[in-house]
Motif scaffolding. Sequence first.
Motif, PDB file in Angstrom:
ATOM      1  N   SER A  79      -0.723   2.884 -13.781  1.00 26.75           N
ATOM      2  CA  SER A  79      -0.622   3.326 -12.386  1.00 26.75           C
ATOM      3  C   SER A  79      -1.890   4.038 -11.940  1.00 26.75           C
ATOM      4  N   GLU A  89       1.331   8.762  -6.461  1.00 27.80           N
ATOM      5  CA  GLU A  89       0.996   7.424  -6.963  1.00 27.80           C
ATOM      6  C   GLU A  89       0.443   6.629  -5.780  1.00 27.80           C
ATOM      7  N   ARG A  92       2.796   4.260  -3.504  1.00 27.39           N
ATOM      8  CA  ARG A  92       3.799   5.066  -2.814  1.00 27.39           C
ATOM      9  C   ARG A  92       3.132   5.890  -1.708  1.00 27.39           C
ATOM     10  N   ASP A  96       3.875   5.713   2.225  1.00 27.81           N
ATOM     11  CA  ASP A  96       4.303   6.901   2.966  1.00 27.81           C
ATOM     12  C   ASP A  96       3.433   7.121   4.200  1.00 27.81           C
ATOM     13  N   GLU A 105       7.849  -0.063   7.034  1.00 27.71           N
ATOM     14  CA  GLU A 105       7.985   0.065   5.578  1.00 27.71           C
ATOM     15  C   GLU A 105       7.148  -1.002   4.888  1.00 27.71           C
TER      16      GLU A 105
END
Length: 110
Positions: A79, A89, A92, A96, A105
């Motif tokens: 990652s 991360e 993510r 966001d 999304e």
Amino acid sequence: MMDETRYNQLIAAAFKRIMAAADVLDPDDLEAESTGDMVTLTAPSREKCIVNTQRAVRQIWVAGRGQGIHFSYDAASGSWLDDKGKGLELFRFVADVVREISGQELAYPG
């Protein structure tokens, strides 16, 4: 420090994954552009999430939500994690920021 070839492979894969997720969305909801070492995701409000390489230190830098975060590749987890140990991360964090600026999304492909 990882070698340049490996870094380039990881960058290409990360950018491809981000672009694939963005390309599913209507461009009127989120415009995605990839130019060399940068991916720019632009909301209808003209707010942006910018994902850029930091080649000298083998990182990815993301600007969004009024901040810039550096992500380093963690081989153990596979990652990209923030370099300040905040538990962020890459994918993510980008999702966001996109949600915050556009209401959309990002769904990353498997």
